[in-house]
Design a protein around this motif. Structure first.
Motif, PDB file in Angstrom:
ATOM      1  N   LEU A  54       0.826  -1.208   0.000  1.00 45.11           N
ATOM      2  CA  LEU A  54       0.000   0.000   0.000  1.00 45.11           C
ATOM      3  C   LEU A  54       0.861   1.259   0.000  1.00 45.11           C
ATOM      4  CD1 LEU A  54      -2.822   1.304   0.214  1.00 45.11           C
ATOM      5  CD2 LEU A  54      -2.579   1.162   2.705  1.00 45.11           C
ATOM      6  N   ILE A 100      -5.336   1.625  -6.073  1.00 44.51           N
ATOM      7  CA  ILE A 100      -5.333   1.763  -4.610  1.00 44.51           C
ATOM      8  C   ILE A 100      -6.743   1.587  -4.056  1.00 44.51           C
ATOM      9  CG2 ILE A 100      -4.912   3.370  -2.710  1.00 44.51           C
ATOM     10  CD1 ILE A 100      -2.646   4.563  -4.388  1.00 44.51           C
ATOM     11  N   VAL A 104      -7.665  -1.457  -1.398  1.00 52.81           N
ATOM     12  CA  VAL A 104      -8.180  -1.204  -0.049  1.00 52.81           C
ATOM     13  C   VAL A 104      -9.589  -1.762   0.112  1.00 52.81           C
ATOM     14  CG1 VAL A 104      -8.808   0.608   1.588  1.00 52.81           C
ATOM     15  CG2 VAL A 104      -6.715   0.809   0.260  1.00 52.81           C
ATOM     16  N   ALA A 254      -6.325   4.703   1.740  1.00 50.71           N
ATOM     17  CA  ALA A 254      -5.109   4.179   2.366  1.00 50.71           C
ATOM     18  C   ALA A 254      -5.071   4.502   3.857  1.00 50.71           C
ATOM     19  CB  ALA A 254      -3.875   4.749   1.671  1.00 50.71           C
TER      20      ALA A 254
END
Length: 324
Positions: A54, A100, A104, A254
Motif C-alpha cells: 500500500l 489503490i 483497499v 489508504a
C-alpha cells in the motif's frame, strides 16, 4: 482575464488543488505506516506485506501526481493544446489511484467476510468493487483516445456518472454493514450485561462503541468525497474539476486501512485500563493543621472533626493562646 487564461484555470485549478491536498494526506499515510511498523512488530507477514504494498502504491501515485502537474504547468507552459487533452502520465496517475481504491476495498471486504461470514454480502461487495473499477479504468483509458477533454466529456459523461454512483454505493454499503453487525453484537452484550452483570461485557461494549464510530466516520468521509465528485461532475459538465477528487480518494482509502490497523493499540489500552482494579489508598496517620493565630480548635466530641473520605479523619489541635 483572457480566454487563454480562463481555459488554463478551468482545466488545471481542480487537479492542482487535488494534488496539494493529496500530498498533505500522503504525509499522514507515511506517519501511520511508520507507527504501524514500530508498534505492531509481531503482526504476521501477510499484514506487513499488505501495508508495504500500500505504501509503495501511495508513493508511486504521489510521485505521478507531482509529475503530472509539472508536465502540464511547467514543461507545457505555453502549449494550450497539451493542456486540453489527456496524456500517458495523467492516465497512469488515475489508474494508480483506482488500483489503490481496488486494493483497499478488497481488504475491507476480506475483513467483513471474517467478521460476518455472509457469502451474499461479500459477493455483492466484490461485484460492486470489480464493476466500478472496470468502468472507471475504461473511462480513464478513453480519455487518451479523445483529442480534447471536451470530446472526452461529451462521450463518456454517462460512464463517469455511473462510476461515481457505484463508488458512493460501495463505500456507504461497506460502512453500514460493519456498523450494523457491530451494533447487533453490542445489543447482545448489553443484554448479557443486564442479565449476568459481568464487567467483561462492559469493557466489550466500550470497544464496540469505538469500532462503530470508527467505521461510520471513515465510511462517511470517503462517501462524502464521492458525493463531492458527483456534484462537481453534474455542476460543471464541460469542466474537469471533478478530477481533483481522484488525487484525494486514494489517500483517504489508504489512511482508513492503516487507521483500522493502528486503532488496535488504542482499544487494547482502553481494555487493559478498565480491566485493572481501582487503586485504594488507606492511611492511619492523622493529618494535623495549624489553626490561625489566636483561635483554639480542639477535635473531639462536639468539636470540629471533618471527615474527607472513608478511612480519612482530620485531627486538628492548637496550642494554648499566648498570654499577652
Amino acid at each position: 482575464m483572457s480566454t487563454q487564461t480562463a481555459l488554463v484555470v478551468s482545466l488545471a485549478r481542480g487537479p492542482l488543488i487535488g494534488t496539494f491536498l493529496g500530498l498533505a494526506l500522503y504525509g499522514v499515510t507515511c506517519m501511520q505506516a511508520f507507527f504501524y511498523f514500530r508498534t505492531y512488530e509481531g503482526d504476521g507477514w501477510r499484514l506487513k506485506v499488505t501495508v508495504t504494498l500500500l505504501v509503495v502504491l501511495e508513493t508511486a501515485h504521489a510521485a505521478m501526481s507531482v509529475w503530472l502537474m509539472d508536465d502540464y504547468l511547467i514543461v507545457q507552459y505555453d502549449n494550450i493544446q497539451a493542456l486540453q487533452s489527456a496524456n500517458w502520465s495523467s492516465t497512469l496517475t488515475y489508474i494508480l489511484g483506482l488500483l489503490i481504491d481496488f486494493y483497499v476495498y478488497l481488504y475491507f471486504t476480506w475483513r467483513i467476510w471474517l467478521f460476518t461470514r455472509n457469502t451474499w454480502i461479500v459477493a455483492f461487495m466484490c461485484a460492486i468493487c470489480i464493476t466500478r473499477e472496470v468502468i472507471s479504468i475504461l473511462a480513464t483509458v478513453m480519455s487518451m483516445l479523445k483529442p480534447t477533454w471536451q470530446d472526452y466529456l461529451d462521450t463518456t459523461r454517462t460512464l463517469i456518472l455511473v462510476g461515481n454512483m457505484l463508488f458512493i454505493v460501495g463505500d456507504t454499503f461497506s460502512a453500514c454493514v460493519m456498523a450494523y453487525h457491530l451494533a447487533r453484537l453490542k445489543s447482545w452484550t448489553d443484554t448479557l450485561q443486564q442479565t449476568r452483570k459481568r464487567d467483561g461485557t462492559r469493557r466489550l461494549d466500550l470497544l464496540l462503541r469505538r469500532l462503530i464510530i470508527f467505521f461510520v466516520a471513515t465510511g462517511a468521509i470517503t462517501s462524502l468525497v464521492d458525493v463531492v465528485s458527483l456534484i462537481l461532475t453534474l455542476a460543471q459538465p464541460q469542466g474537469v474539476t471533478f478530477l481533483s477528487t481522484f488525487f484525494i480518494q486514494p489517500r483517504l482509502y489508504a489512511n482508513s486501512l492503516l487507521a483500522s490497523l493502528n486503532i488496535r493499540n488504542a482499544t487494547a489500552s482502553v481494555y487493559d485500563d478498565m480491566q485493572s482494579p481501582p487503586v485504594e489508598i488507606h492511611t492511619t496517620l492523622p493529618l494535623q493543621f495549624a489553626p490561625p493565630s489566636g483561635i483554639s480548635i480542639v477535635s473531639g466530641e462536639g468539636g470540629f472533626s471533618p471527615r474527607v473520605h472513608e478511612g480519612y479523619k482530620l485531627d486538628i489541635e492548637s496550642p494554648q493562646m499566648a498570654q499577652g
